[in-house]
Write a protein that holds these residues in place. Sequence first.
Motif, PDB file in Angstrom:
ATOM      1  N   VAL A  94       3.380   5.899  27.170  1.00 27.30           N
ATOM      2  CA  VAL A  94       4.613   6.628  26.845  1.00 27.30           C
ATOM      3  C   VAL A  94       5.834   5.773  27.188  1.00 27.30           C
ATOM      4  O   VAL A  94       6.752   5.599  26.378  1.00 27.30           O
ATOM      5  CB  VAL A  94       4.663   7.969  27.596  1.00 27.30           C
ATOM      6  N   GLY A  95       5.844   5.232  28.401  1.00 26.47           N
ATOM      7  CA  GLY A  95       6.967   4.389  28.821  1.00 26.47           C
ATOM      8  C   GLY A  95       7.101   3.144  27.973  1.00 26.47           C
ATOM      9  O   GLY A  95       8.211   2.753  27.575  1.00 26.47           O
ATOM     10  N   ALA A  96       5.968   2.486  27.672  1.00 23.76           N
ATOM     11  CA  ALA A  96       6.002   1.266  26.872  1.00 23.76           C
ATOM     12  C   ALA A  96       6.494   1.541  25.452  1.00 23.76           C
ATOM     13  O   ALA A  96       7.252   0.753  24.880  1.00 23.76           O
ATOM     14  CB  ALA A  96       4.613   0.630  26.841  1.00 23.76           C
ATOM     15  N   ALA A  97       6.068   2.671  24.882  1.00 22.15           N
ATOM     16  CA  ALA A  97       6.510   3.018  23.530  1.00 22.15           C
ATOM     17  C   ALA A  97       8.024   3.244  23.493  1.00 22.15           C
ATOM     18  O   ALA A  97       8.717   2.770  22.580  1.00 22.15           O
ATOM     19  CB  ALA A  97       5.775   4.264  23.045  1.00 22.15           C
ATOM     20  N   CYS A  98       8.549   3.959  24.490  1.00 16.05           N
ATOM     21  CA  CYS A  98       9.996   4.179  24.559  1.00 16.05           C
ATOM     22  C   CYS A  98      10.731   2.851  24.716  1.00 16.05           C
ATOM     23  O   CYS A  98      11.790   2.635  24.108  1.00 16.05           O
ATOM     24  CB  CYS A  98      10.333   5.103  25.723  1.00 16.05           C
ATOM     25  N   PHE A  99      10.180   1.963  25.521  1.00 13.84           N
ATOM     26  CA  PHE A  99      10.775   0.648  25.758  1.00 13.84           C
ATOM     27  C   PHE A  99      10.876  -0.131  24.443  1.00 13.84           C
ATOM     28  O   PHE A  99      11.931  -0.659  24.089  1.00 13.84           O
ATOM     29  CB  PHE A  99       9.925  -0.107  26.775  1.00 13.84           C
ATOM     30  N   LEU A 100       9.776  -0.193  23.712  1.00 10.13           N
ATOM     31  CA  LEU A 100       9.732  -0.998  22.492  1.00 10.13           C
ATOM     32  C   LEU A 100      10.602  -0.416  21.387  1.00 10.13           C
ATOM     33  O   LEU A 100      11.297  -1.146  20.679  1.00 10.13           O
ATOM     34  CB  LEU A 100       8.281  -1.138  22.020  1.00 10.13           C
ATOM     35  N   VAL A 101      10.554   0.916  21.234  1.00  7.17           N
ATOM     36  CA  VAL A 101      11.374   1.544  20.190  1.00  7.17           C
ATOM     37  C   VAL A 101      12.853   1.350  20.495  1.00  7.17           C
ATOM     38  O   VAL A 101      13.650   1.007  19.609  1.00  7.17           O
ATOM     39  CB  VAL A 101      11.032   3.041  20.059  1.00  7.17           C
ATOM     40  N   THR A 102      13.244   1.558  21.741  1.00  8.65           N
ATOM     41  CA  THR A 102      14.640   1.378  22.133  1.00  8.65           C
ATOM     42  C   THR A 102      15.083  -0.058  21.915  1.00  8.65           C
ATOM     43  O   THR A 102      16.192  -0.320  21.441  1.00  8.65           O
ATOM     44  CB  THR A 102      14.834   1.765  23.607  1.00  8.65           C
TER      45      THR A 102
END
Length: 553
Positions: A378-386
């Motif tokens: 979840v955290g990694a996905a938010c990081f990459l999308v942002t």
Amino acid sequence: MQKPLAGLSRRNLVRELTAGVTLLAIAIPLNIGYAQIAGLPATAGLYALIVPTIVYALVVSSRQLVASPDAAAAALVASSIGGLATAGSADYATLAMAQAIICGILFVLLAVLKLGFLANFLSKPILVGFVGGLALDILVSQVAKMLGVSIDSGGEFVDKVVGLVTGLGTANLVSLAISVVSVAILLLGRRFLPVVPWALVVLVLATIVVVIADLDDQAGVDVLGEVPAGPPAITWPVIDWSTWLMLIPSAIALTLVTTAEGLLVSRSYGEKRGYPTNPNRDLFAFGLGNIAAGASASFSVGSSTSRTAAMDQAGSRTQLPSLVLALGTLLLLLFGTALLADIPSPAIGAIVGVAILPLLGLRDFVRLWRQDRFEFVVGAACFLVTLFIGAIPGILVSFVLALVNLAKRAANPAIDVLEAGGEPTDSLLDEAPSGAVTAPGVIVIRLAAPLFFANGTVFGDAVKRAVTAAEGAGHGPVRHLVVDMEAVTDVDITGAESFDALLTWLDQRNVALAFSRVRPDAHRRLADLGLLGERPVYETNRAAIAALAAPTP
């Protein structure tokens, strides 16, 4: 209602004033850097320290939380407004002001409607990923500034990285030297003498060196340039309604991030130091502060975790340091702006770069990897999308992932067979339960969650497995099933339909259903949904077992 400057007395007046001077030394260099991150002039960062700070300090319930623009908010401002106007232009500044006003209105609405709980959807992994993505984007721009490389600070992350790499051949060695020395002073000073305002020390020393050696003209070192003198003027952004509407999504993102972080920090320091806080009043203070920022040529104001921690370490327990900060900044703008003109940009880049390093969340990501792989994803996905798509998509993906995470956990609640003493003896989430029974012919099952659309089928399948496994384990036929309802706070229509299908299955096998420890609200809900009927409801599990257990041969 708590009075403004609660906690201030003659005994702590000197300490609070001293903490205010420390806050002034910390905030001025950082706000100059954050204004540049946002694509705004240095005055926008300094103006945020005057009227918005005063308004916030006099209204907020927290005695310690410091309000100010921060790195993440500045990056979000730049990424959201950069496509609407050219950074540094008058139109760009006007949009930043309007965005702050919208944030202020949203904060006030959250406070009045008591909707601050919406920020709870921004869980720790989401905040780590979102802020980390913004921080890395900022860091690339600051590294370019430290090297003296010119890049488009308002562009996409990939474009910035490409610009930085291709521009390495144009790096200014003197700028690099200033940056290296500045970073060394900041890191070593923080480690060995953390009470010293090293950011201010770096700015003063670097400026002296640039002025004495004339490095801006002789070596091409970029400097801050002339800063207009004078106090902030009270104004109002004039833009058309369509542009106001275009700013709403980014304002919502800013509001949610500030709400999540601000309320958490406010509550934690209130609990730590033993004074009450009021979340809705804190949101109201953020609202008035942001409206004041938009009306005084500044940009969105949030909570500063680092400055709040610095004030706590300095012994401050009131909002007086924020008022000292406002007064000191006003005096600087009135009489000392000439001191700011020769501040070297590499030193500003070093200060901001070191300040945002903790925001990358590297330790948090390592901890998430060790503790929960799904939370890490979840955290990694938010990081990459942002990082690669943008801040607004990052927030949207964050909410979707939060709901997915919530549904994932809710869809797999604890479902246990209880032994006679009430302790769980068999988890029914296993595909192959052991076949345990509570008493001869009786199974008591506890569902530790509301029964709703996400887990209704899961519960029904778990009960079927329990009955089948018990009969297959040689315990004889199961004649009674008791559902322990102590942890079931609600039942929705979809859950009721799944439960009704389970009742049909139980009737076909001649298994009678009963309930125990039903909450009053859940009892009414079961009756309204037609699930209660004439079925017995027992006050305790023991009473149910005694009434239903088959006699032992």
